[in-house]
Scaffold this active site. Structure first.
Site, PDB file in Angstrom:
ATOM      1  N   TYR A  59      36.519  79.686  41.364  1.00  0.00           N
ATOM      2  CA  TYR A  59      35.308  78.855  40.450  1.00  0.00           C
ATOM      3  C   TYR A  59      35.780  79.460  39.834  1.00  0.00           C
ATOM      4  CZ  TYR A  59      31.180  76.080  40.921  1.00  0.00           C
ATOM      5  OH  TYR A  59      30.917  75.005  40.963  1.00  0.00           O
ATOM      6  N   GLU A  61      36.288  77.051  36.270  1.00  0.00           N
ATOM      7  CA  GLU A  61      36.229  75.075  35.185  1.00  0.00           C
ATOM      8  C   GLU A  61      37.119  75.738  34.013  1.00  0.00           C
ATOM      9  OE1 GLU A  61      31.553  75.025  34.229  1.00  0.00           O
ATOM     10  OE2 GLU A  61      31.377  74.850  35.645  1.00  0.00           O
ATOM     11  N   ASP A 205      48.399  52.794  38.464  1.00  0.00           N
ATOM     12  CA  ASP A 205      47.712  53.610  39.759  1.00  0.00           C
ATOM     13  C   ASP A 205      48.839  53.427  40.641  1.00  0.00           C
ATOM     14  OD1 ASP A 205      45.913  54.887  41.395  1.00  0.00           O
ATOM     15  OD2 ASP A 205      44.259  53.619  41.490  1.00  0.00           O
ATOM     16  N   THR A 231      47.864  59.837  44.412  1.00  0.00           N
ATOM     17  CA  THR A 231      46.982  60.949  45.230  1.00  0.00           C
ATOM     18  C   THR A 231      47.983  61.655  45.593  1.00  0.00           C
ATOM     19  OG1 THR A 231      47.345  59.288  46.807  1.00  0.00           O
ATOM     20  CG2 THR A 231      45.235  59.008  45.624  1.00  0.00           C
ATOM     21  N   LYS A 234      49.354  61.254  50.316  1.00  0.00           N
ATOM     22  CA  LYS A 234      50.061  59.658  50.275  1.00  0.00           C
ATOM     23  C   LYS A 234      51.681  60.665  51.020  1.00  0.00           C
ATOM     24  CE  LYS A 234      46.995  56.261  49.473  1.00  0.00           C
ATOM     25  NZ  LYS A 234      45.677  57.256  48.596  1.00  0.00           N
ATOM     26  N   ARG A 240      44.575  66.364  50.205  1.00  0.00           N
ATOM     27  CA  ARG A 240      44.346  65.827  50.190  1.00  0.00           C
ATOM     28  C   ARG A 240      43.490  66.139  47.863  1.00  0.00           C
ATOM     29  NH1 ARG A 240      42.217  61.148  51.891  1.00  0.00           N
ATOM     30  NH2 ARG A 240      43.697  61.761  54.004  1.00  0.00           N
TER      31      ARG A 240
HETATM   32  C1  LIG Z   1      45.830  52.461  44.628  1.00  0.00           C
HETATM   33  C2  LIG Z   1      45.222  53.294  44.716  1.00  0.00           C
HETATM   34  N1  LIG Z   1      44.346  53.855  44.091  1.00  0.00           N
HETATM   35  C3  LIG Z   1      43.287  54.915  44.130  1.00  0.00           C
HETATM   36  C4  LIG Z   1      42.753  55.692  45.620  1.00  0.00           C
HETATM   37  C5  LIG Z   1      41.663  56.466  45.225  1.00  0.00           C
HETATM   38  O1  LIG Z   1      42.230  57.598  46.508  1.00  0.00           O
HETATM   39  P1  LIG Z   1      40.990  58.746  46.928  1.00  0.00           P
HETATM   40  O2  LIG Z   1      41.195  57.582  48.647  1.00  0.00           O
HETATM   41  O3  LIG Z   1      41.843  60.126  46.825  1.00  0.00           O
HETATM   42  O4  LIG Z   1      39.819  58.747  46.369  1.00  0.00           O
HETATM   43  C6  LIG Z   1      43.506  54.982  46.423  1.00  0.00           C
HETATM   44  C7  LIG Z   1      43.468  55.298  48.150  1.00  0.00           C
HETATM   45  O5  LIG Z   1      44.347  55.088  48.946  1.00  0.00           O
HETATM   46  C8  LIG Z   1      44.691  54.364  46.260  1.00  0.00           C
HETATM   47  O6  LIG Z   1      45.398  53.264  47.134  1.00  0.00           O
END
Ligand SMILES: Cc1ncc(COP(=O)(O)O)c(C=O)c1O
Length: 412
Positions: A59, A61, A205, A231, A234, A240
């Site tokens: 843990y 935090e 994003d 993320t 990918k 993950r």
């Molecule tokens: C553009 C975009 N933002 C956010 C996410 C969210 O990722 P997660 O599935 O890990 O929550 C994805 C997932 O494919 C994504 O393609």
């Protein structure tokens, strides 16, 4: 030490045969079908080793040196390494590596910059916006006033004029650029210019292209965006999870938005696995991989177009392709099912300007397996054969098994 999924399953076999069967079954599925889901990849045995390590028991935090739990001296080292590697890899002032997922990273970015009710401009969901970009079913659509921009009907490219017009009209607090299905590079300089004009924050994003950015195969949003969300699982090929990069001035707000605002205990095994992945992504071999991912996607897109599918934007700059299979006499949803039966695993997706569903494919996983342009041409031919009904499913399944068998994702 390398730990492969096979060894993990062997450990489980004695204690819990029921679950061991699940692990072995999934390993078999991944090894004998083709993973063309654009969001997936195969993490290295080293990443899996960190994920399956005793760090999972801890843990933690808070942040390194300022934890709410005792005994964090060693996991603190893992987090510091992950942060330092992420900053170096992406040339960012600050990195937060605690987000449990891409969605959690976006939630934290909004929490750092916005108040409930603020207006946000983002790519509309029908054009490839993510759930967290204003879906009414998601916190984003409930708590913020999202305005969607789209893509041009003819080219399928982001409608820059519309972005500028909507920004001027609606004066958003933030502009989001990023997508689940856009196959081209985004013009981050353009989004920065519009954000500056209307006094908005820019949130990139980059969940999809971040691995290509790491390998130098796609432009980086880091110099342009106030906050970059991503993320790690990918093209980047890590565990993950999520990650946030930002300018130094926003570091404290971002960190507080992750913990304690939206998360508590950090997942130290995942953070260690992220550190491993960042280390791998900094190598010349990863740059070669990232460029091959794009080369493979370009060939796959071109061959699918030769087979009669309508490829959105006419091709791709990235790992990702979207295409309408309608000219082959089948809609995206039916196509996905038929292809899955043949062992070609992919998604269907919304197509801009139309009700029909299309197909979304990616080359990250098959490239990790070592496939090259020749295999992409073979996959396109197989896929079209299945959709046209000229290749029987059983025969296609056999060919997929044979093709996948030549490129095992993990050593046996
Ligand atoms: C553009 C975009 N933002 C956010 C996410 C969210 O990722 P997660 O599935 O890990 O929550 C994805 C997932 O494919 C994504 O393609």
């Amino acid at each position: 030490m390398t730990v492969t999924p096979a060894i993990e399953a062997d450990v489980l076999r004695h204690q819990d045969p029921e679950l061991a069967d699940v692990l072995l079954g999934e390993r078999e599925r991944q090894a004998t079908t083709l993973q063309l889901i654009a969001a997936e990849n195969f993490s290295s045995p080293a990443v899996l080793a960190a994920l399956g390590s005793p760090l999972a028991n801890k843990y933690a935090e808070g942040y390194p040196g300022a934890r709410h739990h005792g005994g964090c001296e060693i996991v603190d080292v893992a987090e510091r390494i992950a942060v330092d590697r992420a900053k170096a890899l992406f040339g960012a002032d600050h990195a937060n590596v605690q987000s449990h997922s891409g969605s959690s990273a976006v939630l934290a970015a909004y929490a750092a910059l916005l108040r409930p009710g603020d207006t946000v401009l983002a790519l509309g969901l029908p054009y490839g916006g993510h759930l967290t970009h204003g879906s009414p079913a998601n916190f984003s659509g409930r708590w913020f006033d999202f305005v969607g921009y789209g893509v041009e009907a003819e080219s399928g490219l982001v409608d820059h004029e519309q972005v500028r017009t909507l920004a001027r009209m609606r004066r958003p607090k933030a502009i989001v650029c990023g997508s689940i299905a856009y196959p081209r590079h985004l013009d981050y300089a353009f989004f920065r210019e519009v954000a500056d004009e209307v006094g908005a924050y820019l949130i990139a994003d980059a969940a999809h292209p971040i691995g290509l950015v790491a390998g130098g195969a796609a432009p980086s949003p880091v110099p342009y965006a106030d906050i970059v969300c991503a993320t790690t699982h990918k093209v980047l090929r890590g565990p993950r999870g999520g990650m946030i990069l930002c300018r130094a001035e926003l570091a404290e707000r971002v960190d507080r938005a992750v913990f304690p605002f939206t998360q508590s205990g950090a997942q130290m095994h995942t953070i260690a696995a992220k550190a491993v992945a960042f280390g791998e992504a900094a190598t010349p071999a990863f740059a070669v991989y990232a460029h091959q991912v794009v080369a493979n996607a370009r060939v796959l897109a071109a061959r699918l177009a030769d087979e009669g599918l309508v490829v959105t934007t006419g091709g791709t700059d990235t790992h990702l392709i979207t295409a309408d299979p309608a000219p082959l006499g089948v809609d995206g949803r039916t196509a996905r099912g038929r292809l899955a039966a043949a062992g070609l695993v992919l998604d269907c997706c919304a197509l801009p300007h139309g009700d029909a569903r299309g197909l979304r494919l990616g080359t990250a996983a098959v490239t990790t397996q070592g496939m090259r342009e020749g295999e992409m041409a073979r996959i396109a031919k197989l896929l079209a054969g299945v959709l046209r009904g000229v290749t029987e499913t059983v025969r296609a399944r056999e060919e997929v098994r044979e093709l996948a068998g030549g490129f095992p994702p993990y050593p046996r």
